[in-house]
Motif scaffolding. Structure first.
Motif, PDB file in Angstrom:
ATOM      1  N   PRO A 114      18.880  24.265  32.173  1.00  0.00           N
ATOM      2  CA  PRO A 114      19.591  23.943  30.935  1.00  0.00           C
ATOM      3  C   PRO A 114      18.648  23.860  29.735  1.00  0.00           C
ATOM      4  CG  PRO A 114      20.248  22.459  32.692  1.00  0.00           C
ATOM      5  CD  PRO A 114      19.109  23.255  33.212  1.00  0.00           C
ATOM      6  N   LEU A 116      18.747  21.946  27.234  1.00  0.00           N
ATOM      7  CA  LEU A 116      18.410  20.563  26.881  1.00  0.00           C
ATOM      8  C   LEU A 116      17.255  20.039  27.719  1.00  0.00           C
ATOM      9  CD1 LEU A 116      19.189  18.213  25.109  1.00  0.00           C
ATOM     10  CD2 LEU A 116      20.754  17.452  26.880  1.00  0.00           C
ATOM     11  N   VAL A 117      17.233  20.404  28.995  1.00  0.00           N
ATOM     12  CA  VAL A 117      16.145  19.975  29.875  1.00  0.00           C
ATOM     13  C   VAL A 117      14.815  20.542  29.373  1.00  0.00           C
ATOM     14  CG1 VAL A 117      15.200  20.302  32.192  1.00  0.00           C
ATOM     15  CG2 VAL A 117      17.572  19.599  31.911  1.00  0.00           C
ATOM     16  N   MET A 118      14.847  21.811  28.944  1.00  0.00           N
ATOM     17  CA  MET A 118      13.613  22.410  28.435  1.00  0.00           C
ATOM     18  C   MET A 118      13.199  21.763  27.121  1.00  0.00           C
ATOM     19  SD  MET A 118      13.816  26.368  29.522  1.00  0.00           S
ATOM     20  CE  MET A 118      15.457  26.848  29.113  1.00  0.00           C
ATOM     21  N   PHE A 120      13.799  18.580  26.145  1.00  0.00           N
ATOM     22  CA  PHE A 120      13.227  17.265  26.457  1.00  0.00           C
ATOM     23  C   PHE A 120      11.792  17.434  26.964  1.00  0.00           C
ATOM     24  CE2 PHE A 120      17.484  14.957  27.431  1.00  0.00           C
ATOM     25  CZ  PHE A 120      17.601  14.634  26.093  1.00  0.00           C
ATOM     26  N   PHE A 121      11.624  18.406  27.857  1.00  0.00           N
ATOM     27  CA  PHE A 121      10.312  18.652  28.448  1.00  0.00           C
ATOM     28  C   PHE A 121       9.302  19.029  27.364  1.00  0.00           C
ATOM     29  CE2 PHE A 121       7.473  21.996  30.284  1.00  0.00           C
ATOM     30  CZ  PHE A 121       6.630  21.138  30.950  1.00  0.00           C
ATOM     31  N   LEU A 213      21.594  20.785  19.753  1.00  0.00           N
ATOM     32  CA  LEU A 213      20.998  19.955  20.807  1.00  0.00           C
ATOM     33  C   LEU A 213      19.800  19.191  20.270  1.00  0.00           C
ATOM     34  CD1 LEU A 213      21.090  22.471  23.777  1.00  0.00           C
ATOM     35  CD2 LEU A 213      22.379  20.361  23.616  1.00  0.00           C
ATOM     36  N   LEU A 216      19.562  15.454  19.933  1.00  0.00           N
ATOM     37  CA  LEU A 216      19.168  14.546  21.010  1.00  0.00           C
ATOM     38  C   LEU A 216      17.665  14.319  21.079  1.00  0.00           C
ATOM     39  CD1 LEU A 216      21.697  15.901  23.616  1.00  0.00           C
ATOM     40  CD2 LEU A 216      21.764  13.686  22.509  1.00  0.00           C
TER      41      LEU A 216
ATOM     42  N   THR B  63      27.463  19.924  21.643  1.00  0.00           N
ATOM     43  CA  THR B  63      26.915  18.601  21.307  1.00  0.00           C
ATOM     44  C   THR B  63      27.826  17.896  20.307  1.00  0.00           C
ATOM     45  OG1 THR B  63      24.835  19.807  21.336  1.00  0.00           O
ATOM     46  CG2 THR B  63      24.742  17.478  20.797  1.00  0.00           C
ATOM     47  N   LYS B 160      25.213  23.727  33.702  1.00  0.00           N
ATOM     48  CA  LYS B 160      24.043  23.444  32.880  1.00  0.00           C
ATOM     49  C   LYS B 160      24.411  22.594  31.670  1.00  0.00           C
ATOM     50  CE  LYS B 160      22.680  27.627  32.238  1.00  0.00           C
ATOM     51  NZ  LYS B 160      21.778  28.642  31.709  1.00  0.00           N
ATOM     52  N   THR B 163      24.483  18.552  31.016  1.00  0.00           N
ATOM     53  CA  THR B 163      23.344  17.769  30.530  1.00  0.00           C
ATOM     54  C   THR B 163      23.626  17.169  29.155  1.00  0.00           C
ATOM     55  OG1 THR B 163      22.397  19.825  29.724  1.00  0.00           O
ATOM     56  CG2 THR B 163      21.558  18.996  31.798  1.00  0.00           C
ATOM     57  N   SER B 174      19.690  14.737  32.938  1.00  0.00           N
ATOM     58  CA  SER B 174      18.803  14.997  31.799  1.00  0.00           C
ATOM     59  C   SER B 174      18.412  13.700  31.102  1.00  0.00           C
ATOM     60  CB  SER B 174      19.461  15.971  30.814  1.00  0.00           C
ATOM     61  OG  SER B 174      20.463  15.330  30.077  1.00  0.00           O
ATOM     62  N   MET B 177      15.805  12.198  33.203  1.00  0.00           N
ATOM     63  CA  MET B 177      14.566  12.955  33.056  1.00  0.00           C
ATOM     64  C   MET B 177      13.818  12.492  31.812  1.00  0.00           C
ATOM     65  SD  MET B 177      13.980  17.020  32.627  1.00  0.00           S
ATOM     66  CE  MET B 177      13.963  17.041  30.858  1.00  0.00           C
ATOM     67  N   LYS B 178      14.582  12.322  30.711  1.00  0.00           N
ATOM     68  CA  LYS B 178      13.967  11.864  29.459  1.00  0.00           C
ATOM     69  C   LYS B 178      13.282  10.518  29.672  1.00  0.00           C
ATOM     70  CE  LYS B 178      15.250  11.313  24.633  1.00  0.00           C
ATOM     71  NZ  LYS B 178      16.348  10.895  23.767  1.00  0.00           N
ATOM     72  N   MET B 181      10.168  10.873  31.797  1.00  0.00           N
ATOM     73  CA  MET B 181       9.056  11.488  31.069  1.00  0.00           C
ATOM     74  C   MET B 181       8.422  10.504  30.094  1.00  0.00           C
ATOM     75  SD  MET B 181      10.287  15.345  30.268  1.00  0.00           S
ATOM     76  CE  MET B 181      10.218  16.612  31.516  1.00  0.00           C
ATOM     77  N   ILE B 188       4.674  14.593  33.938  1.00  0.00           N
ATOM     78  CA  ILE B 188       5.682  15.331  33.175  1.00  0.00           C
ATOM     79  C   ILE B 188       6.027  16.698  33.804  1.00  0.00           C
ATOM     80  CG2 ILE B 188       3.967  16.235  31.551  1.00  0.00           C
ATOM     81  CD1 ILE B 188       6.045  15.825  29.348  1.00  0.00           C
ATOM     82  N   PHE B 192       9.648  17.819  35.352  1.00  0.00           N
ATOM     83  CA  PHE B 192      10.354  18.993  34.846  1.00  0.00           C
ATOM     84  C   PHE B 192      10.712  19.953  35.977  1.00  0.00           C
ATOM     85  CE2 PHE B 192       9.980  23.419  33.200  1.00  0.00           C
ATOM     86  CZ  PHE B 192      11.167  23.439  32.501  1.00  0.00           C
TER      87      PHE B 192
END
Lengths: 315, 221
Positions: A114, A116-118, A120-121, A213, A216, B63, B160, B163, B174, B177-178, B181, B188, B192
């Motif tokens: 997703p 969003l996951v990328m 955040f990362f 996004l 966020l 969103t 997907k 999230t 997600s 995950m935030k 992290m 990290i 991921f």
């Protein structure tokens, strides 16, 4: 458009249709009226909540800077995604198995994670390592996420664009003594890019939508402005509606551009990549199937290969 | 890595992601089918309403829709299904996701109908089938088969997109995950790849299955 599902209605059917239309119109009006009544009860329809949007202050200090940030993130992502897509798209078409495999893994990986996951990362990665000036971290996070995902989609589009070209194009290129790389660059890619133009433009809509996004990870794009406007004028709901309208107008214009480009390319008798399909179109395109191409960009997440088609078919 | 699993409920968060995906898939399939019926119906008014819905929804960021569910419906209108705030947020996230993806389900179903050549309908009529016969015996079976691939893609996109529910405070993966992290910046990359792997595991079978099905059930023309 002729519909396959229905005959031409006769007088009886037309009368019935009119009744159904009238009843459903009534239902729609009732539903809208009910919804508006709910929002009115909480004072969302008061003039005071909407008049701020007629003042220059709100636009100059909030909405337009937000829109600007949205467009900056989108523009940067488009450029980087284009480059990413070109590199890995060509990688997937490479004649060296190792390059092809690496590119395939990279493209498939970034398509299935997703956005969003990328984001955040990337955001956390940049923030912890101080890669960028700290105020640039949200922008960098948004652009990285969008680039990786959309770059993978562009790579896939490019591959299917080249795959949709007649085999004779490659053969002709090789026959006049071009190398495989030259054939790809000067014969196949230009045609593939023309064919993918409509699909590329609809991908722009995806990019523009996904910049939201950034909300966020505290990127100050358009959607984020609703909080500031909302607390400044205490009208969060009207602010969200105005922001939604701005998004819809821009994206609708882009969607229309995509269908126009598709029609024009089609009239010239060139093949286009249907927006609905990465990989060759699943069926032969009958005239009736044209509306298939109205299918949306989400469908781009297509991950099927047509039967019997492997990467080895293309140089 | 075991440390991560010990201190964070990763599997639980993925479970919530799956719950969101499955419920929204059902919801969007229901709404999307209704809109698709409107879109292909011979009644002009319903057609326009369906087109309006699709054009509005698919040009709005997800969103924004999720945030609107929160700000508009939960905070402003105070609409709640349960007193449990966390559960209420989950329900609204599912509603938002369902209405958003319904537009794409509608387009997928419509593209399925559009893969059926006009000749099929004409042939059905000319051999004397009634309207309902030609619909149920000839047209719809082909239309559903044509819609498998785009529906599968919508399902993958939906999985997907769950999230985004983190915007409404749903504790899916997600959001977790935030959090992970922020507290364990040293891990990290591990975090991921763990989350990414989870999504690959969730979406890959759908892709493979729809490819299989669409090839197996493809209408040979």
């Amino acid at each position: 458009m002729t519909s396959v599902l229905f005959d031409h209605p006769g007088p009886k059917a037309r009368a019935r249709h009119r009744i159904i239309a009238a009843v459903s119109a009534l239902l729609v009006v009732l539903a809208l009226w009910w919804a508006l009544a709910q929002f009115k009860e909480k004072g969302n329809l008061d003039a005071a909540k909407w008049t701020p949007f007629l003042t220059a202050d709100l636009w100059v200090n909030y909405l337009l800077p937000g829109l600007q940030n949205t467009l900056i993130a989108a523009a940067l992502s488009i450029v980087f995604a284009g480059a990413f897509g070109l590199v890995f798209g060509m990688g997937r078409l490479s004649h060296v198995p190792a390059i092809r495999w690496v590119s395939t893994v990279v493209v498939e990986f970034f398509r299935s994670v997703p956005v969003l996951v990328m984001m955040f990362f990337a955001f956390n990665l940049y923030a912890h390592n101080g890669v960028f000036r700290s105020d640039l971290n949200p922008l960098a996070g948004v652009v990285t996420g969008l680039t990786l995902y959309n770059g993978a989609v562009v790579a896939e589009l490019l591959r299917s664009g080249v795959g949709s070209l007649p085999k004779g194009q490659t053969e002709a290129g090789l026959a006049i003594g071009l190398s495989r790389g030259q054939t790809l660059r000067s014969v196949l890619l230009p045609q593939a890019i023309t064919a993918m133009l409509p699909a590329l433009v609809s991908q722009l809509v995806v990019i523009l939508k996904d910049t939201a996004l950034g909300y966020l990870i505290t990127y100050q794009e358009l959607l984020n402005k609703f909080q500031q406007i909302g607390s400044y004028k205490s009208n969060p709901v009207p602010a969200l509606i105005v922001i939604a309208a701005i998004f819809i107008v821009i994206n609708y214009a882009l969607t229309s551009l995509a269908s126009y480009l598709e029609r024009r390319t089609r009239q010239r008798g060139r093949a286009t990549i249907p927006k609905g399909a990465i990989g060759p179109a699943p069926v032969d395109t009958q005239p009736i199937a044209r509306a298939l191409h109205d299918a949306d960009e989400e469908v781009l997440h297509e991950r099927y290969r047509a039967p019997g088609r492997t990467d080895d078919e293309h140089p | 890595m075991g440390e991560l699993f010990a201190s964070y409920n990763i599997l639980g968060a993925f479970g919530l992601t799956i719950l969101l995906a499955v419920s929204s898939a059902i919801g969007s399939l229901l709404i999307g089918t209704v809109v698709a019926i409107m879109r292909v119906s011979p009644i002009d008014f319903l057609n326009k309403v369906g087109a309006f819905y699709v054009n509005i929804v698919r040009n709005t960021p997800l969103t924004l829709i999720i945030v609107f569910c929160n700000i508009g419906f939960i905070v402003n209108l105070g609409m709640s299904f349960t007193n449990d705030i966390a559960r209420n947020n989950i329900i609204w996230a599912i509603i938002g996701l369902s209405f958003y993806h319904a537009a794409f389900v509608c387009e997928a179903l419509r593209s399925g109908v559009n893969t059926v050549p006009v000749g099929q309908a004409e042939a059905a009529r000319s051999i004397g089938l009634t309207f309902s016969q030609s619909l149920s015996e000839v047209l719809l079976p082909q239309a559903f088969r044509g819609a498998i691939t785009p529906l599968g893609n919508t399902l993958i996109a939906l999985t997907k997109n769950t999230t985004v529910a983190t915007a409404i405070g749903v504790a899916e993966i997600s959001g977790l995950m935030k959090e992970m992290m922020e507290f364990r910046p040293d891990l990290i990359f591990v975090i991921f790849f763990l989350v990414a792997l989870g999504f690959v595991i969730l979406t890959l079978p759908v892709g493979i299955l729809t490819t299989r099905l669409s090839t197996k059930l493809a209408v040979k023309r």
